[in-house]
Design a protein around this motif. Structure first.
Motif: not given
Length: 96
Positions: A25-26, A18-19, A8-9
């Motif tokens: 990206v990964l 950031l996570a 939950n952002v």
């Protein structure tokens, strides 16, 4: 609020954001613009090459059609010529 990758952002704040960005990206869901532009350029190059090969194939098929018609004409011409006979002493004479 909304969850991305099970996180939950809104509750995590900057660390969660950031996570999420790192995870995106990964996993390949977020790529740099340069990578995207390179892939798009490669796609365009392959598309251009495909069109060139397709045009060359169309031209080759057209030429094959013309050559086939010319060979048919040659066969009809040769078939219309009188046939000769070969005698015992290998002398060729024209049949009446």
């Amino acid at each position: 609020m909304t969850e991305l990758f099970g996180v939950n952002v809104a509750e995590g704040g900057a660390v969660a954001l950031l996570a999420v960005v790192v995870l995106m990206v990964l996993t390949g869901r977020l790529v740099p613009r340069r990578t995207y532009d390179d892939l798009k350029e490669d796609r365009n190059d392959w598309r251009t090459a495909h069109h060139k090969v397709s045009d060359a194939l169309d031209e080759a098929l057209r030429q094959i059609g013309e050559l086939t018609e010319l060979s048919r004409t040659g066969v009809h011409l040769l078939d219309s010529l009188p046939r000769g006979e070969v005698t015992a002493d290998d002398d060729q004479t024209v049949a009446p």
